[in-house]
Motif scaffolding. Structure first.
Motif, PDB file in Angstrom:
ATOM      1  N   THR B 274     -15.422  13.057   5.984  1.00 20.21           N
ATOM      2  CA  THR B 274     -16.227  14.281   5.991  1.00 20.21           C
ATOM      3  C   THR B 274     -15.567  15.401   6.792  1.00 20.21           C
ATOM      4  OG1 THR B 274     -17.421  13.504   7.945  1.00 20.21           O
ATOM      5  CG2 THR B 274     -18.412  13.001   5.818  1.00 20.21           C
ATOM      6  N   ALA B 275     -14.318  15.210   7.181  1.00 19.69           N
ATOM      7  CA  ALA B 275     -13.652  16.217   8.016  1.00 19.69           C
ATOM      8  C   ALA B 275     -13.251  17.432   7.181  1.00 19.69           C
ATOM      9  CB  ALA B 275     -12.426  15.598   8.686  1.00 19.69           C
ATOM     10  N   PRO B 276     -13.346  18.635   7.763  1.00 21.87           N
ATOM     11  CA  PRO B 276     -12.998  19.847   7.009  1.00 21.87           C
ATOM     12  C   PRO B 276     -11.522  19.883   6.636  1.00 21.87           C
ATOM     13  CG  PRO B 276     -13.322  20.346   9.349  1.00 21.87           C
ATOM     14  CD  PRO B 276     -13.749  18.921   9.149  1.00 21.87           C
ATOM     15  N   GLY B 277     -11.247  20.226   5.393  1.00 22.10           N
ATOM     16  CA  GLY B 277      -9.866  20.367   4.933  1.00 22.10           C
ATOM     17  C   GLY B 277      -9.152  19.062   4.664  1.00 22.10           C
ATOM     18  N   ILE B 278      -9.853  17.932   4.868  1.00 20.16           N
ATOM     19  CA  ILE B 278      -9.231  16.615   4.710  1.00 20.16           C
ATOM     20  C   ILE B 278      -9.797  15.924   3.472  1.00 20.16           C
ATOM     21  CG2 ILE B 278      -8.975  14.309   5.757  1.00 20.16           C
ATOM     22  CD1 ILE B 278      -7.474  16.469   7.294  1.00 20.16           C
ATOM     23  N   VAL B 279      -8.909  15.269   2.703  1.00 17.67           N
ATOM     24  CA  VAL B 279      -9.360  14.394   1.620  1.00 17.67           C
ATOM     25  C   VAL B 279      -8.875  12.989   1.935  1.00 17.67           C
ATOM     26  CG1 VAL B 279      -9.213  13.863  -0.839  1.00 17.67           C
ATOM     27  CG2 VAL B 279      -9.257  16.251  -0.082  1.00 17.67           C
ATOM     28  N   LEU B 280      -9.817  12.081   2.070  1.00 21.68           N
ATOM     29  CA  LEU B 280      -9.456  10.682   2.334  1.00 21.68           C
ATOM     30  C   LEU B 280      -9.133  10.001   1.009  1.00 21.68           C
ATOM     31  CD1 LEU B 280      -9.341   8.395   4.553  1.00 21.68           C
ATOM     32  CD2 LEU B 280     -11.663   7.819   3.815  1.00 21.68           C
ATOM     33  N   GLU B 281      -7.916   9.475   0.899  1.00 24.76           N
ATOM     34  CA  GLU B 281      -7.514   8.721  -0.297  1.00 24.76           C
ATOM     35  C   GLU B 281      -7.045   7.366   0.201  1.00 24.76           C
ATOM     36  OE1 GLU B 281      -5.941  12.058  -3.457  1.00 24.76           O
ATOM     37  OE2 GLU B 281      -4.435  11.108  -2.179  1.00 24.76           O
ATOM     38  N   ASP B 282      -7.922   6.431   0.278  1.00 21.17           N
ATOM     39  CA  ASP B 282      -7.594   5.192   0.978  1.00 21.17           C
ATOM     40  C   ASP B 282      -8.342   4.016   0.377  1.00 21.17           C
ATOM     41  OD1 ASP B 282      -6.963   3.184   2.781  1.00 21.17           O
ATOM     42  OD2 ASP B 282      -7.006   4.524   4.502  1.00 21.17           O
ATOM     43  N   ASP B 283      -7.711   3.384  -0.608  1.00 20.94           N
ATOM     44  CA  ASP B 283      -8.281   2.162  -1.166  1.00 20.94           C
ATOM     45  C   ASP B 283      -7.154   1.240  -1.621  1.00 20.94           C
ATOM     46  OD1 ASP B 283      -9.926   0.208  -2.132  1.00 20.94           O
ATOM     47  OD2 ASP B 283     -10.325   1.239  -4.031  1.00 20.94           O
ATOM     48  N   PRO B 284      -6.667   0.411  -0.717  1.00 24.89           N
ATOM     49  CA  PRO B 284      -5.552  -0.471  -1.059  1.00 24.89           C
ATOM     50  C   PRO B 284      -5.838  -1.335  -2.286  1.00 24.89           C
ATOM     51  CG  PRO B 284      -5.851  -0.455   1.306  1.00 24.89           C
ATOM     52  CD  PRO B 284      -7.018   0.304   0.716  1.00 24.89           C
ATOM     53  N   THR B 286      -7.111  -0.609  -5.008  1.00 22.47           N
ATOM     54  CA  THR B 286      -6.726   0.104  -6.236  1.00 22.47           C
ATOM     55  C   THR B 286      -5.424   0.884  -6.044  1.00 22.47           C
ATOM     56  OG1 THR B 286      -8.064   2.007  -5.601  1.00 22.47           O
ATOM     57  CG2 THR B 286      -9.133   0.350  -6.977  1.00 22.47           C
ATOM     58  N   GLN B 287      -4.655   0.510  -5.012  1.00 21.75           N
ATOM     59  CA  GLN B 287      -3.386   1.197  -4.707  1.00 21.75           C
ATOM     60  C   GLN B 287      -3.586   2.707  -4.586  1.00 21.75           C
ATOM     61  OE1 GLN B 287      -1.509  -1.379  -7.979  1.00 21.75           O
ATOM     62  NE2 GLN B 287       0.250  -0.515  -6.911  1.00 21.75           N
ATOM     63  N   THR B 288      -4.631   3.088  -3.905  1.00 20.81           N
ATOM     64  CA  THR B 288      -4.938   4.503  -3.718  1.00 20.81           C
ATOM     65  C   THR B 288      -4.508   4.941  -2.324  1.00 20.81           C
ATOM     66  OG1 THR B 288      -6.829   4.320  -5.205  1.00 20.81           O
ATOM     67  CG2 THR B 288      -6.811   6.206  -3.699  1.00 20.81           C
ATOM     68  N   TYR B 289      -3.578   5.873  -2.297  1.00 20.02           N
ATOM     69  CA  TYR B 289      -3.086   6.455  -1.043  1.00 20.02           C
ATOM     70  C   TYR B 289      -2.438   7.791  -1.403  1.00 20.02           C
ATOM     71  CZ  TYR B 289       0.427   3.354  -3.146  1.00 20.02           C
ATOM     72  OH  TYR B 289       1.216   2.676  -4.039  1.00 20.02           O
ATOM     73  N   PRO B 290      -2.296   8.679  -0.427  1.00 16.86           N
ATOM     74  CA  PRO B 290      -1.704   9.985  -0.750  1.00 16.86           C
ATOM     75  C   PRO B 290      -0.232   9.838  -1.126  1.00 16.86           C
ATOM     76  CG  PRO B 290      -2.861  10.034   1.368  1.00 16.86           C
ATOM     77  CD  PRO B 290      -2.738   8.594   0.975  1.00 16.86           C
ATOM     78  N   GLN B 291       0.198  10.691  -2.066  1.00 17.91           N
ATOM     79  CA  GLN B 291       1.604  10.743  -2.469  1.00 17.91           C
ATOM     80  C   GLN B 291       2.042  12.204  -2.555  1.00 17.91           C
ATOM     81  OE1 GLN B 291       2.692   8.232  -5.887  1.00 17.91           O
ATOM     82  NE2 GLN B 291       0.720   7.216  -5.695  1.00 17.91           N
ATOM     83  N   ALA B 292       3.267  12.467  -2.137  1.00 18.00           N
ATOM     84  CA  ALA B 292       3.784  13.840  -2.134  1.00 18.00           C
ATOM     85  C   ALA B 292       3.592  14.502  -3.499  1.00 18.00           C
ATOM     86  CB  ALA B 292       5.257  13.837  -1.742  1.00 18.00           C
TER      87      ALA B 292
END
Lengths: 346, 346
Positions: B274-284, B286-292
């Protein structure tokens, strides 16, 4: 009379297998006979060893009759099945897969760090994970002199660590991006996993599959293997492993804390400059530091960017680079074979 | 009646300048007039703003007459010379260069972290370094709740951070490698430095030039700017900055220690979600994590791979990714302009 040895390479046609053959050719190991083994699919093909043709044979339990040293690099399931068969027939197995690494009765060896562990083998000796090997090789000489409390590593790993097909995928994807064509991803980050992502011009924070604690297996390997190789269960190790669009050569940003707070970066560099298997490349004034591109085909581990933490006197940074296919795999395996002979263990 | 503003962009034709223009077009900032300024070399060219042609003018002290907001992104020496001239003529300067960042009377602002500092400005507001911005944006919500003792970061930085020419060099070198042609290196790792290295399929542990303490300026920026933005001189910050063959999108392996040892990774993820300007993408799972690759053209900072250190209960890892040209530069600058208006500072 010098003893001579019969050597077998299992997985001879793979990315690491190819390099094991090259390392054996350059080694002064007294090899009487060589055998190249593979899956049924690759059996029948011809490889060269010291300018002679060698036909690749299918690996079966009987392949290991009269073999003294068997170097395995054909995946964990092949090692699981065939390594005990080789041992049963009198061979010493040097295994490149992760299958036996954490088994209590299997030494996990980086010769510069713990070659004495070779004496405790029960037939199988495990070769550590590529990213672990180069890190412990660089840390051990520092630990010997100043102790080691803690390691926090972030890796920059090359695609060849995932095999020849992954490496081809990197080049194919890269060309597709440059030519504005659709990009296909079928292998990385982990060939056995559900989703595959583009590695070209990307950074993927996943190597191998995820464990239940949200760490990847590659991260587990770095954490657990480092403690085992250094025989220190109290050592704190934290790791983040990342795959990058680099063909060959793993780089690591290694942060570590030693026991003393009165050691300078110059002291650390002095230690590394004479450490076995280590080449210190560290001169910021001339922009000298290790680079992945420069380590290819070299056996050594290159270290640079050594500097003390500006806020924590026990903390240091270093940048550790090595050829993941050589010190990270093929050379470390052949080096283990050489040490077995030199130490009269075989 | 709504106030309207006259806005100038200095360095309008550069990699960041282009993105500032796009961000201003998408902003609801009430812009009455716009001015694009550049070096004499680029002056005279035509750019588009909200479907109208704008001729780029040479930046001179007089260019800033009647300008309310001047966003600078044309290099430190231009800011040094012209920002005070703009302020003298009544403009508020938002400066993207490092020139004024550490000056005591210049607020260094990431709106999600310290927008109140905008109220203390004396004409110039500094936009932090790209790699600093995304890191503090992700750390601040955690710090607010659990305190922050220490940060150890290793960066995975894209080539576009060094400008359009560096980006072109990456593509040219990459094609040369694929085609087995000679590779030319003229820009990276730092255009003003003595030696240049191939970035294609390589990792270069140097961004910007080296300081006398063997840290690079980029590392100094991350260390010093983080403390200033967070107003905490006691915060321990350690940084290693690395350039990679990625066109756009900086990734960071951020290790941090909080004050408490009874916080779980789930707690940290809850805060980030819920942090401003942040998107949490974190679900191992389903192999979900941020990528460049996935962050390009997005304003947010993406966070994933959140996990607690297995050996240190106060320590956590996270993987932080953002578009270095947007949150790292253009968007943060335009966001500062929007906040100046929203907070009635201008």
């Amino acid at each position: 009379m010098t003893k001579v040895y019969s050597v077998a390479v299992v997985g001879a046609t793979g990315a690491v297998g190819e390099q094991i053959i090259l390392q054996l050719e350059q080694s002064d190991l007294p090899i009487a006979t060589i055998k190249f083994l593979s899956s049924p699919r690759s059996a029948g093909s011809t490889l060269s060893f010291k300018n002679e043709d060698v036909i690749v044979e299918e690996a079966t339990p009987e392949s290991f009759t009269d073999v003294d040293i068997a170097i395995f690099s054909a995946g964990g399931s092949i090692s699981e099945k065939l390594a005990p068969e080789a041992v049963k027939r009198g061979a010493i197995v040097i295994d490149n897969t992760s299958h036996f690494r954490m088994a209590e009765d299997v030494p996990l060896v980086v010769p510069e760090v713990n070659e004495e562990a070779l004496r405790t083998h029960n037939g199988i000796i495990a070769n550590p994970n590529c990213s672990t090997i180069q890190m412990v090789a660089a840390l051990e000489p520092i630990r010997k002199k100043h102790g080691l409390k803690r390691v926090i590593v972030s890796t920059y790993q090359a695609v060849s660590g995932a095999g020849n097909l992954a490496n081809q995928e990197l080049f194919d994807q890269t060309r597709a991006v440059l030519d504005n064509k659709p990009v296909e991803a079928n292998i990385l980050p982990a060939s056995g996993d559900k989703k595959h992502y583009q590695i070209a011009f990307n950074a993927i924070p996943q190597i191998d599959v995820f464990g239940e604690d949200d760490y990847t297996y590659e991260e587990h390997k770095m954490i657990n293997e480092t403690k085992k190789i250094m025989s220190d269960a109290t050592l704190k190790v934290a790791a983040t492993c990342v795959r990058l669009p680099i063909s060959r050569g793993h780089s690591e940003s290694v942060y570590f804390e030693i026991d003393n707070d009165n050691v300078s970066a110059a002291d650390i560099k002095e230690i590394l400059s004479t450490a076995p298997g280590i080449v210190l490349e560290d001169d910021p004034a001339t922009q000298t530091y290790p680079q992945a591109l420069n380590c290819v085909d070299k056996r050594e581990t290159f270290v640079g960017r050594v500097r003390r933490d500006l806020d924590e006197p026990k903390g240091f940074h270093m940048w550790v680079v090595s050829d993941n296919l050589l010190k990270g795999a093929a050379w470390n395996s052949v080096q283990i074979a050489e040490r077995l002979v030199a130490l009269n263990i075989i």
